[in-house]
Write an enzyme that holds these catalytic residues in place. Structure first.
Site: not given
Ligand SMILES: NC(=O)c1ccc[n+]([C@@H]2O[C@H](COP(=O)([O-])OP(=O)(O)OC[C@H]3O[C@@H](n4cnc5c(N)ncnc54)[C@H](OP(=O)(O)O)[C@@H]3O)[C@@H](O)[C@H]2O)c1
Length: 248
Positions: A12, A18-19, A150
């Site tokens: 997801t 990251i995904g 968060y």
């Molecule tokens: N980057 C960091 O610094 C960091 C640090 C700690 C933890 N994390 C965690 O890592 C994970 C991935 O984050 P990322 O950094 O890769 O950020 P990102 O690039 O913003 O990716 C977030 C992803 O989540 C999806 N998403 C958000 N809300 C959604 C919803 N309601 N339904 C379906 N999809 C949804 C987004 O899809 P859409 O854009 O299409 O909505 C996007 O694909 C998250 O759980 C985040 O909390 C990130």
């Protein structure tokens, strides 16, 4: 031999950050990858970038019916799955005194409830010996300014994951938590920090990281691959990938 040949992996939030990096790595390792995201155009572009026959299913993880639809589509197309990475997440930095009920609900609906009901819908599809990974955050254990809600939403999923490791033991499904520190992804633009304040905010974060920089999505993908395939005796635990930020 590729590490994930013949495996079906569902990720997801696989259209970004990251995904997406994880989906691309899993696909290169031979997995049939299924990614989800909310934005159809970004999802379509990600499917094209990842290639290797990957597919995208659009929907909101905050809506429980979406998880059931995702499970039905995967069952119909592939029969079963081997890896589920509950990775979609949101963050909006706000102090506890200012956060609205709506924002509180949004964090818990996507980051917590979305992960719980995602696993409830997908776990029955996972073949014995499979793996579940939940993406948490260092903020769940390290106090950072304006991260309270968060942090709470992510701390809950770490607790879920430890319990699932026991609940699924008879099927030898390993459940682990991937815990990133700050990583350069689109999420940095969604924190609610003004463009003008971004450099100072990011410099402050980097200052807290012994590695002296933020992580790259590909580094988290390598950790996810370890949890999915190589860490066969790793279960019910947390892999912190933060450049050492947890000890600063
Ligand atoms: N980057 C960091 O610094 C960091 C640090 C700690 C933890 N994390 C965690 O890592 C994970 C991935 O984050 P990322 O950094 O890769 O950020 P990102 O690039 O913003 O990716 C977030 C992803 O989540 C999806 N998403 C958000 N809300 C959604 C919803 N309601 N339904 C379906 N999809 C949804 C987004 O899809 P859409 O854009 O299409 O909505 C996007 O694909 C998250 O759980 C985040 O909390 C990130």
């Amino acid at each position: 031999m590729s590490l994930l040949q013949g495996k079906v992996a569902i990720i997801t939030g696989g259209n970004s950050g990251i995904g997406k990096a994880t989906a691309a790595l899993f696909a290169r390792e031979g997995a049939q990858v299924v990614i989800t995201g909310r934005r159809q155009d970004v999802l379509d572009a990600a499917v094209r970038d990842i290639g290797h026959g990957s597919i995208g299913i659009c929907g909101d993880v905050g809506v429980i019916a979406f998880h059931n639809r995702l499970a039905d589509e995967v069952r119909e197309r592939f029969g079963a799955a081997d890896i589920y990475m509950a990775n979609a997440g949101v963050i909006n930095l706000t102090s506890s005194m200012d956060i609205t009920e709506e924002e509180y609900e949004r964090h818990f609906s996507i980051n917590t409830r979305g992960v719980f009901f995602g696993v409830q819908a997908i776990a029955p599809l996972i073949r014995d010996g499979g793996a579940i990974i939940a993406t948490s955050s260092l903020a769940a254990t390290k106090v950072l300014p304006q991260h309270t809600v968060y942090a709470g939403s992510k701390a809950a999923i770490a607790a879920f994951a430890r319990n699932w490791a026991m609940e699924f033991k008879d099927r030898r499904i390993r459940v682990n938590i991937l815990t990133p520190g700050p990583v350069e992804t689109e999420i940095l633009g969604k924190l609610g920090v003004n463009e003008a304040d971004r450099p100072a905010f990011e410099a402050h974060m980097v200052n807290l990281i012994p590695a002296g920089r933020m992580g790259r999505p590909e580094e988290l993908a390598e950790a996810a691959l370890f949890l999915a395939a190589k860490g066969t005796f790793v279960n019910g635990t947390e892999l912190i990938v933060d450049g050492g930020m947890s000890v600063s």
